[in-house]
Scaffold this motif. Structure first.
Motif, mmCIF file in Angstrom:
data_model
loop_
_atom_site.group_PDB
_atom_site.id
_atom_site.type_symbol
_atom_site.label_atom_id
_atom_site.label_comp_id
_atom_site.label_asym_id
_atom_site.label_seq_id
_atom_site.Cartn_x
_atom_site.Cartn_y
_atom_site.Cartn_z
ATOM 1 N N LEU A 9 -79.639 -57.261 80.142
ATOM 2 C CA LEU A 9 -80.376 -58.592 81.422
ATOM 3 C C LEU A 9 -80.173 -59.515 81.438
ATOM 4 O O LEU A 9 -80.637 -60.666 82.130
ATOM 5 C CB LEU A 9 -81.838 -58.060 80.989
ATOM 6 N N GLU A 10 -79.023 -60.153 80.274
ATOM 7 C CA GLU A 10 -79.325 -61.177 80.113
ATOM 8 C C GLU A 10 -78.417 -62.501 81.636
ATOM 9 O O GLU A 10 -77.761 -61.587 82.168
ATOM 10 C CB GLU A 10 -78.027 -61.738 78.375
ATOM 11 N N ARG A 11 -78.770 -63.453 81.122
ATOM 12 C CA ARG A 11 -78.193 -64.305 82.610
ATOM 13 C C ARG A 11 -78.103 -65.734 82.046
ATOM 14 O O ARG A 11 -78.483 -66.564 81.295
ATOM 15 C CB ARG A 11 -79.464 -64.410 83.113
ATOM 16 N N GLU A 12 -76.788 -65.632 82.185
ATOM 17 C CA GLU A 12 -76.437 -67.193 81.869
ATOM 18 C C GLU A 12 -76.618 -68.722 83.216
ATOM 19 O O GLU A 12 -76.190 -68.243 83.993
ATOM 20 C CB GLU A 12 -75.017 -67.377 81.649
ATOM 21 N N LEU A 13 -77.509 -69.731 82.985
ATOM 22 C CA LEU A 13 -77.049 -70.542 84.165
ATOM 23 C C LEU A 13 -78.159 -71.916 83.958
ATOM 24 O O LEU A 13 -78.217 -71.809 82.881
ATOM 25 C CB LEU A 13 -78.726 -69.675 85.022
ATOM 26 N N PHE A 14 -77.566 -72.458 83.958
ATOM 27 C CA PHE A 14 -77.755 -74.379 83.699
ATOM 28 C C PHE A 14 -77.683 -74.475 81.754
ATOM 29 O O PHE A 14 -78.220 -75.078 80.898
ATOM 30 C CB PHE A 14 -79.359 -74.591 83.810
ATOM 31 N N GLY A 15 -76.238 -73.999 81.540
ATOM 32 C CA GLY A 15 -75.908 -74.205 80.503
ATOM 33 C C GLY A 15 -76.345 -73.578 79.459
ATOM 34 O O GLY A 15 -76.547 -73.511 77.946
ATOM 35 N N LEU A 16 -77.942 -72.928 80.036
ATOM 36 C CA LEU A 16 -78.668 -71.811 79.211
ATOM 37 C C LEU A 16 -78.938 -70.104 79.451
ATOM 38 O O LEU A 16 -78.031 -69.969 80.528
ATOM 39 C CB LEU A 16 -80.009 -71.764 79.348
ATOM 40 N N ARG A 17 -78.592 -69.647 78.014
ATOM 41 C CA ARG A 17 -78.757 -68.111 77.965
ATOM 42 C C ARG A 17 -79.259 -67.438 77.835
ATOM 43 O O ARG A 17 -80.703 -67.811 77.485
ATOM 44 C CB ARG A 17 -77.943 -67.666 76.663
ATOM 45 N N PHE A 18 -80.921 -66.867 78.858
ATOM 46 C CA PHE A 18 -81.774 -66.510 79.249
ATOM 47 C C PHE A 18 -81.821 -65.234 79.072
ATOM 48 O O PHE A 18 -80.712 -63.797 79.748
ATOM 49 C CB PHE A 18 -82.130 -66.193 80.910
ATOM 50 N N PRO A 19 -82.910 -64.466 78.059
ATOM 51 C CA PRO A 19 -82.622 -63.101 78.227
ATOM 52 C C PRO A 19 -82.566 -62.281 78.574
ATOM 53 O O PRO A 19 -82.678 -60.787 78.776
ATOM 54 C CB PRO A 19 -83.420 -63.037 76.348
ATOM 55 N N ASN A 20 -83.616 -62.553 79.568
ATOM 56 C CA ASN A 20 -83.567 -61.606 80.799
ATOM 57 C C ASN A 20 -84.459 -62.448 81.920
ATOM 58 O O ASN A 20 -85.096 -63.480 81.892
ATOM 59 C CB ASN A 20 -84.726 -60.207 80.585
ATOM 60 N N PRO A 21 -83.801 -62.196 83.005
ATOM 61 C CA PRO A 21 -84.565 -63.364 84.160
ATOM 62 C C PRO A 21 -85.834 -63.462 84.587
ATOM 63 O O PRO A 21 -85.930 -63.999 85.461
ATOM 64 C CB PRO A 21 -83.521 -62.435 85.572
ATOM 65 N N LEU A 22 -86.756 -62.322 83.612
ATOM 66 C CA LEU A 22 -88.108 -63.012 84.386
ATOM 67 C C LEU A 22 -88.996 -63.574 83.237
ATOM 68 O O LEU A 22 -89.271 -63.830 82.437
ATOM 69 C CB LEU A 22 -88.623 -61.337 83.675
ATOM 70 N N GLY A 23 -89.563 -64.978 84.473
ATOM 71 C CA GLY A 23 -89.939 -66.058 83.363
ATOM 72 C C GLY A 23 -91.618 -65.644 84.186
ATOM 73 O O GLY A 23 -92.126 -64.689 84.538
ATOM 74 N N LEU A 24 -92.509 -66.706 82.764
ATOM 75 C CA LEU A 24 -93.554 -67.062 83.544
ATOM 76 C C LEU A 24 -93.298 -67.597 84.718
ATOM 77 O O LEU A 24 -93.791 -68.994 83.687
ATOM 78 C CB LEU A 24 -95.072 -66.832 81.888
ATOM 79 N N ALA A 25 -94.816 -67.885 84.921
ATOM 80 C CA ALA A 25 -94.414 -69.351 86.168
ATOM 81 C C ALA A 25 -95.918 -69.979 85.931
ATOM 82 O O ALA A 25 -96.815 -69.552 84.541
ATOM 83 C CB ALA A 25 -95.077 -68.518 87.631
ATOM 84 N N ALA A 26 -95.316 -71.312 86.409
ATOM 85 C CA ALA A 26 -97.007 -72.253 85.470
ATOM 86 C C ALA A 26 -97.980 -71.580 86.194
ATOM 87 O O ALA A 26 -98.745 -71.010 87.246
ATOM 88 C CB ALA A 26 -96.399 -73.460 86.710
ATOM 89 N N GLY A 27 -99.077 -72.555 85.174
ATOM 90 C CA GLY A 27 -100.687 -71.658 85.676
ATOM 91 C C GLY A 27 -101.080 -71.245 84.756
ATOM 92 O O GLY A 27 -102.387 -70.973 84.990
ATOM 93 N N PHE A 28 -99.908 -70.328 84.460
ATOM 94 C CA PHE A 28 -100.964 -69.720 83.147
ATOM 95 C C PHE A 28 -100.991 -70.525 81.677
ATOM 96 O O PHE A 28 -102.216 -70.345 81.222
ATOM 97 C CB PHE A 28 -100.047 -68.419 82.577
ATOM 98 N N ASP A 29 -100.271 -70.625 81.554
ATOM 99 C CA ASP A 29 -99.897 -71.453 79.908
ATOM 100 C C ASP A 29 -99.879 -72.802 80.173
ATOM 101 O O ASP A 29 -98.879 -73.389 79.650
ATOM 102 C CB ASP A 29 -98.666 -71.124 78.839
ATOM 103 N N ASN A 30 -100.973 -73.202 80.494
ATOM 104 C CA ASN A 30 -101.174 -74.473 81.794
ATOM 105 C C ASN A 30 -100.922 -75.679 80.327
ATOM 106 O O ASN A 30 -100.524 -76.964 80.685
ATOM 107 C CB ASN A 30 -102.395 -75.472 81.504
ATOM 108 N N ASN A 31 -101.184 -75.290 79.053
ATOM 109 C CA ASN A 31 -101.408 -76.428 78.144
ATOM 110 C C ASN A 31 -100.008 -76.463 77.003
ATOM 111 O O ASN A 31 -99.859 -77.373 76.117
ATOM 112 C CB ASN A 31 -102.883 -76.920 77.214
ATOM 113 N N GLY A 32 -99.668 -75.349 77.421
ATOM 114 C CA GLY A 32 -98.132 -74.611 75.590
ATOM 115 C C GLY A 32 -99.621 -74.110 74.284
ATOM 116 O O GLY A 32 -98.702 -74.224 73.901
ATOM 117 N N ASP A 33 -100.083 -73.193 74.865
ATOM 118 C CA ASP A 33 -101.198 -72.753 73.708
ATOM 119 C C ASP A 33 -100.478 -71.389 73.331
ATOM 120 O O ASP A 33 -100.667 -70.961 71.700
ATOM 121 C CB ASP A 33 -102.097 -72.582 74.592
ATOM 122 N N CYS A 34 -99.359 -70.736 73.976
ATOM 123 C CA CYS A 34 -99.179 -69.299 73.993
ATOM 124 C C CYS A 34 -98.117 -69.158 74.418
ATOM 125 O O CYS A 34 -97.237 -67.785 75.229
ATOM 126 C CB CYS A 34 -99.784 -67.836 74.592
#
Ligand SMILES: Cc1cc2nc3c(=O)[nH]c(=O)nc-3n(C[C@H](O)[C@H](O)[C@H](O)COP(=O)(O)O)c2cc1C
Length: 343
Positions: free
Chosen positions: A50-75
């Motif tokens: 599932l790995e993706r190369e984008l923005f010069g970064l290697r993502f282990p998979n393409p699924l991310g958590l959107a903003a508004g869940f970890d508002n403060n960088g707690d988890c």
């Protein structure tokens, strides 16, 4: 446990309290459980396809958590452990802010939707930096930044510059949130004159750093296509690296909730299932308009593995979920990754 929180607190009582409990639970579970660490290590090993190369970064998979869940960088680390390929923390403002009065997050279970008017409640950039410094990210973390609601019009750019320069060294990607309709002052920021006023100084600021980190903008799904075209033209000219499409919608179209229920809820923007068609068509449009020159993170209403796949097939380089996680729990992450793995 997540299911209990969803069934009894999220659906019946208070989505915002459920969210707080979920964040606290994730933190305690991951810190105390050896089994959880083994389980997440096992999951990670299996995901090479599932790995993706984008923005010069290697993502282990393409699924991310959107903003508004970890508002403060707690988890963010715990969410990465759950299987997300990256986590977008925030929105983070230069100074802490309480947001709008509660209640401000509402569940519409029949529509698999939420209405919120949080007003970007967050503990401010210093708090987030402290989290990132003391618990170095185990994977890719993006910081979504915004202005403080109390800032005057001529302080907006300064706010973005402050948050940008303070957090730059601690994250992999910066997302400029240009689309928060329930914060006074942020409305209209997506208009062209403001966009250039904001993007130009930020892109100049980026040149001061040795490492060129990707800068993305997050847009509203409510633009007309010609407006959006001008924004995309400007982004390509200015060197913006990608678009997060999209934020919550002001439209209440497609909701089955009664007029009375919606009236009782009052102002707020919609996320979840009713947003999906709009965000999908937005991703297609951006991809066609830019000829693929601006990578898109597709977000909005992804509630099933099939939709995750469809969003990627429509041209999204990466995808994110938020409301889907609230309704389906972390099982959705596994289901999406499994579906994508089979393609
Ligand atoms: C309660 C709530 C809070 C949110 N807070 C933010 C935020 O602070 N910054 C931001 O850029 N997007 C925020 N979002 C928008 C999500 O990141 C996402 O763009 C939107 O909800 C559409 O995706 P979804 O349908 O999967 O939830 C928030 C969404 C929800 C439901």
């Amino acid at each position: 446990m997540f299911k209990l929180i969803i069934r009894h607190v999220f659906l019946r009582f208070s989505p915002e309290l459920a969210h707080r409990l979920a964040v606290t639970y994730m933190k305690s579970l991951a810190r105390n459980s050896v089994l959880f660490a083994l389980y997440s290590a096992f999951r990670k090993r299996k995901r090479h396809s599932l790995e993706r190369e984008l923005f010069g970064l290697r993502f282990p998979n393409p699924l991310g958590l959107a903003a508004g869940f970890d508002n403060n960088g707690d988890c963010y680390n715990e969410m990465l452990d759950l299987g997300f390929g990256f986590v977008e923390i925030g929105s983070i403002t230069p100074r802490p802010q309480a947001g709008n009065p509660k209640p401000r997050v509402f569940a519409l279970p029949k529509d698999k939707a939420m209405i919120n008017r949080t007003g970007i409640n967050n503990k401010g950039v210093e708090y987030a930096i402290n989290q990132l410094r003391t618990r170095p990210p185990k994977g890719i973390v993006a910081a979504n930044i915004a202005m403080n609601a109390t800032s005057k019009f001529d302080e907006v750019v300064k706010d973005y510059e402050t948050a940008f320069s303070l957090i730059y060294d601690f994250v992999d990607i910066i997302v400029l949130n240009l689309s928060w309709p329930n914060v006074p002052g942020l409305q209209g920021l997506g208009d062209i004159p403001y966009i250039s006023d904001l993007i130009d100084p930020i892109m100049e600021l980026r040149q001061c750093y040795d490492i060129n980190k990707p800068v993305l903008i997050k847009i509203s799904p409510d633009y007309e296509h010609d407006q959006l075209g001008s924004i995309l033209d400007y982004c390509m000219m200015a060197g913006i690296d990608g678009i997060v499409a999209a934020n919550v919608t002001e439209s209440r179209e497609g909701l089955t909730a009664s007029a009375d229920t919606l009236k009782k809820i009052g102002p707020g923007e919609v996320s979840g299932a009713p947003l999906y068609a709009k965000s999908l068509s937005l991703v297609k449009y951006i991809n066609e308009y830019t000829g693929g020159r601006l990578p898109v993170i597709g977000v909005g209403g992804i509630m099933t593995p099939e939709q995750a796949l469809e969003m990627l097939e429509a041209g999204a380089s990466l995808i994110e979920i938020n409301t889907g996680l609230a309704y389906e729990g972390p099982g959705l992450i596994k289901k999406i990754l499994k579906k994508l793995d089979r393609q």
